[in-house]
Design an enzyme around this catalytic site. Sequence first.
Site, PDB file in Angstrom:
ATOM      1  CB  THR A 194       3.015   6.299   1.571  1.00  0.00           C
ATOM      2  OG1 THR A 194       2.723   6.127   0.205  1.00  0.00           O
ATOM      3  CG2 THR A 194       3.357   6.616   2.998  1.00  0.00           C
ATOM      4  CE1 TYR A 228       1.136  -2.145  -1.543  1.00  0.00           C
ATOM      5  CE2 TYR A 228       1.054  -0.845  -3.226  1.00  0.00           C
ATOM      6  CZ  TYR A 228       0.121  -1.262  -2.271  1.00  0.00           C
ATOM      7  OH  TYR A 228       0.013  -0.448  -1.553  1.00  0.00           O
ATOM      8  CG  MET A 239       8.014  -0.004   4.188  1.00  0.00           C
ATOM      9  SD  MET A 239       7.521  -1.253   4.714  1.00  0.00           S
ATOM     10  CE  MET A 239       6.286  -2.441   3.601  1.00  0.00           C
ATOM     11  CG  HIS A 240       1.524   2.515   1.474  1.00  0.00           C
ATOM     12  ND1 HIS A 240       1.333   3.888   0.875  1.00  0.00           N
ATOM     13  CD2 HIS A 240       0.678   1.450   1.192  1.00  0.00           C
ATOM     14  CE1 HIS A 240       0.706   2.894  -0.288  1.00  0.00           C
ATOM     15  NE2 HIS A 240       0.798   2.023  -0.287  1.00  0.00           N
ATOM     16  CG  ASP A 241      -0.465   1.986   7.018  1.00  0.00           C
ATOM     17  OD1 ASP A 241      -0.971   0.765   7.060  1.00  0.00           O
ATOM     18  OD2 ASP A 241      -1.168   2.765   6.138  1.00  0.00           O
TER      19      ASP A 241
END
Length: 319
Positions: A194, A228, A239-241
Amino acid sequence: MSKVPVIIDCDPGHDDAIALLLALAEDKMDVLGISNVAGNSYLENTLANTLKILELSGYEEIPVVGGLEEPITQELDVAVNIHGESGMDGPVLPNPVTEPVDMNVMDFFADLVQDQEDGSVVMIATGPLTNVAMFVKTYPDLLCKLDKISIMGGGIEEGNWSATAEFNIWNDPEAAQIVFESGVPIDIYPLDATHKAHIKESEIELFRHKGPISQFVAELLEFFAIGYVHERGMAGCPMHDPCAVLGVLHPELFDYAEAYAQMDLDGIQTRGTIIFDFRQEEIRSGDLNVTVAHGANREKLRDVIVECCEKLDAQLLEE
Ligand code: RIB
Ligand code: CA
């Protein structure tokens, strides 16, 4: 190809919000329902944020439920430093008018899956795994309805809430262990993937002034960049999720490996860390139970997110 029925358990959350929009925009995804978990912020905030997102995008008919308010064994640790007091600081959306479904989250999941084909439903988890774990424990006979669980969590070589543990998993390690032992196939998107899937601050202009959804995402990214990029010096907004959503229908955007995952529940410095064992069968510490994303195609992921926002904006214009 018929639509893939999905349930999303989330804690919006700037990146959860973008993940929800991606799922709503996917023609081949049928979002059966959305549950909220305490994580980035307290449950009342993550629930309200989900309702705001659905009302903004015109999908307020999708059933939404509030989940459990605390992790299974430890106190909740919210991520105010990244997501702000509301859990989704930055964009200003009207207070929601939609009512959530009045039932407990385990029964909500059971209701949604029981009439689905065996092995058809994808459960997407983008926050701590508290709700998912309690469903596994409460309705073991309904796990056959799940095709897989797609999880954002963990880190192979890095942590973000401790040196070795990632926020979602760190917040409820016992829940994660229950899910890893459930026998349900698991795709997991750890920080190693991610962080590669980031949107640069210079690319936020791809979203500005193009429509209400694109502008909403631009404002999410602008706030996300404070934590971040400005404060942690990272290359962009991870864009983790969105990875846990996009991987369901677009696995070609990622690089994967198979592993045996188990939780460190007792380490003084390492509690909440997922131990991934990639070694060959003869010496591996357990049977393969997760497919782990370790690489991501940053540019293509970025372009898919831009296109999804443009599509949702176009839908709103038609209404
Ligand atoms: O560590 C990143 C994860 O924690 C993401 O799901 C983010 O939304 C936060 O919940
Ligand atoms: Ca999240």
